[in-house]
Design a protein around this motif. Structure first.
Motif, PDB file in Angstrom:
ATOM      1  N   HIS A   1       0.853  -1.199   0.000  1.00 25.90           N
ATOM      2  CA  HIS A   1       0.000   0.000   0.000  1.00 25.90           C
ATOM      3  C   HIS A   1       0.886   1.244   0.000  1.00 25.90           C
ATOM      4  O   HIS A   1       1.306   1.729   1.046  1.00 25.90           O
TER       5      HIS A   1
ATOM      6  N   HIS B   1       1.667   5.220  -2.032  1.00 30.28           N
ATOM      7  CA  HIS B   1       1.088   6.300  -2.835  1.00 30.28           C
ATOM      8  C   HIS B   1       2.247   7.060  -3.451  1.00 30.28           C
ATOM      9  O   HIS B   1       2.858   7.897  -2.796  1.00 30.28           O
TER      10      HIS B   1
ATOM     11  N   LYS C   1      -8.536  -0.804  -6.896  1.00 32.06           N
ATOM     12  CA  LYS C   1      -8.707  -0.148  -5.593  1.00 32.06           C
ATOM     13  C   LYS C   1     -10.026   0.609  -5.548  1.00 32.06           C
ATOM     14  O   LYS C   1     -10.352   1.353  -6.459  1.00 32.06           O
TER      15      LYS C   1
ATOM     16  N   ASP D   1       1.102   2.381   3.635  1.00 33.67           N
ATOM     17  CA  ASP D   1       0.168   3.485   3.356  1.00 33.67           C
ATOM     18  C   ASP D   1       0.747   4.838   3.733  1.00 33.67           C
ATOM     19  O   ASP D   1       0.114   5.643   4.409  1.00 33.67           O
TER      20      ASP D   1
HETATM   21 ZN   LIG Z   1      -3.902   4.683   1.181  1.00 31.98          ZN
END
Ligand SMILES: [Zn+2]
Length: 425
Positions: free
Chosen positions: A70, A72, A169, A296
């Motif tokens: 996870h 970004h 997602k 994340d």
């Molecule tokens: Zn996320």
């Protein structure tokens, strides 16, 4: 070691580390030999003479290249949200990163050209179910309704880019449900089904609830979880926001979550700023283990070097102050009582299964591409904090030292790696 090995010259020998490879069950001191971009042997007592370079990794942990499920990293296109891929990846000891929902069918070519290709890390993604993808970290709820989804085009983009797109997602959260009910998540599921890919859903609140709407977060979990099939992924089980694995009514794990896990739905930690020690303790002691461990990290929950707009970051709903990254999250799971080999599985063999890439990544075996992570396990008393104000003292801290990505060495110099904080005994 076979005697014929003595004739072979290898480029590099990682000598004397504790090799943990859940895919093969190996857990013990061994040497790892690498030539060019490949692992050529994993064995105790490989003679040092056969290697051009020997790195002493005794006392360190040696694993298959860590996989962050996870991330970004659609930098610039997703605004302040997307981090530089290699800061999260190879410079943090992580060789594979999976962007969750940054690129979409509309923005995919940019992702391939400007992120995946130049990155030194292996970059994959779960394609966004929404036309616009994760712009500004999904800041504007109006962009994420059912009319902002195109099933056909997203399936096509996924199919045409299977080398990078390993899943879809979407979100299952109360802000979206307050506007459109379950319509959007059902479209996300259709995309995943038609593309033959797993669906990864964000649990817990993301968008503000529409004015005047009343949404029961527990009820939403009860409606959404049954839509998930084997191989689909429920993220953020330990969230401090409403709508995670723990019911806010009963304070116990939702019975429906158990049923989902039994049929092969998996849980990804999706650490972020909302990881709660209390929730994690509750879910783990109920006997639920995360299958994968996504960190994340994004531009609102970690402090990015030379960021200009700190005000915008701190006003974001996912703002966080407690520093973390993938290895820090591993330390937290260790402190919460998970066994080290189990934790290593969540960042190597299990994510390889989630990505359906067990033939390529997630294990340390001769013949594989040389994606290898080397970590230190420091002893002492280290402070861990979550964003609910809870603290733990960790007797051991896992920190990345370096990674080999296809045989190339990268030291863990990323400023995103938290500096261990020691506390007095
Ligand atoms: Zn996320």
């Amino acid at each position: 070691m076979a005697t014929s090995m003595a004739d072979i010259k290898v480029d590099l020998l990682l000598r004397g580390g504790r090799v943990i490879d859940p895919a093969t069950g190996r857990d013990g001191v061994a040497d790892v030999a690498v030539t060019e971009n490949r692992i050529v042997a994993v064995d105790p007592n490989i003679p040092a003479e056969i290697a051009r370079t020997v790195i002493d990794v005794s006392g360190k942990l040696v694993t298959a290249g860590l996989i962050d499920t996870h991330a970004h990293v659609y930098q610039h296109v997703t605004g302040r949200f997307g981090l530089a891929p290699d800061l999260v990846g190879v410079q943090s000891g992580v060789t594979t990163i999976v962007d969750q929902g940054g690129p979409s069918c509309m923005t995919f070519p940019g992702f391939r050209n400007y992120i995946v290709e130049p990155a030194k890390s292996r970059v994959l993604c779960f394609i966004s179910a929404y036309l616009v993808g994760g712009l500004e970290g999904h800041l504007y709820p109006e962009l994420y309704g059912p009319h902002q989804v195109n099933v056909e085009h997203t399936v096509k983009a996924a199919r045409e880019n299977v080398d990078i797109v390993r899943g879809v997602k979407a979100h299952a959260e109360i802000g979206q449900a307050s506007r459109w009910g379950l319509e959007v998540i059902k479209l996300g599921k259709r995309i995943a089904r038609e593309a033959g890919l797993p669906l990864y859903i964000h649990l817990g609140q993301l968008w503000p609830v529409k004015d005047g709407a009343q949404i029961d977060a527990d009820e939403l979990v009860r409606e959404i979880v049954p839509l998930m099939d084997e191989g689909d992924v429920l993220a953020h089980p330990f969230t401090r926001h409403p709508g995670g694995f723990v019911s806010s009514e009963t304070h116990e794990v939702h019975p429906i979550v158990w049923a989902a896990l039994e049929r092969g739905v998996t849980a990804d930690v999706g650490h972020g700023s909302h990881f709660s020690f209390e929730m994690a303790q509750k879910v783990l002691s109920a006997g639920i283990k995360p299958f994968t461990l996504g960190a994340d990290m994004h531009g609102y929950n970690v402090r990015v070097p030379d960021a200009k707009d700190e005000g915008a970051r701190s006003s974001n709903p996912f703002f966080g102050v407690a520093p973390f990254n993938l290895t820090h999250a591993m330390t937290e799971l260790l402190t919460l009582g998970m066994a080290l080999p189990e934790i290593i599985a969540t960042v190597t063999s299990n994510p390889a299964r989630m990505l359906r890439m067990t033939d390529k990544i997630g294990t340390l075996q001769a013949g594989r591409e040389a994606d290898i992570s080397v970590m230190d396990i420091l002893d002492g008393r280290f402070e861990l904090k979550d964003n609910s104000g809870n603290r733990m003292v960790a007797p051991q801290m896992i920190v990345p030292v370096f990674a080999l990505r296809a045989g190339e060495r990268f030291d863990a110099v990323s400023p995103l790696v938290p500096v261990p904080t020691r506390v007095a005994a």
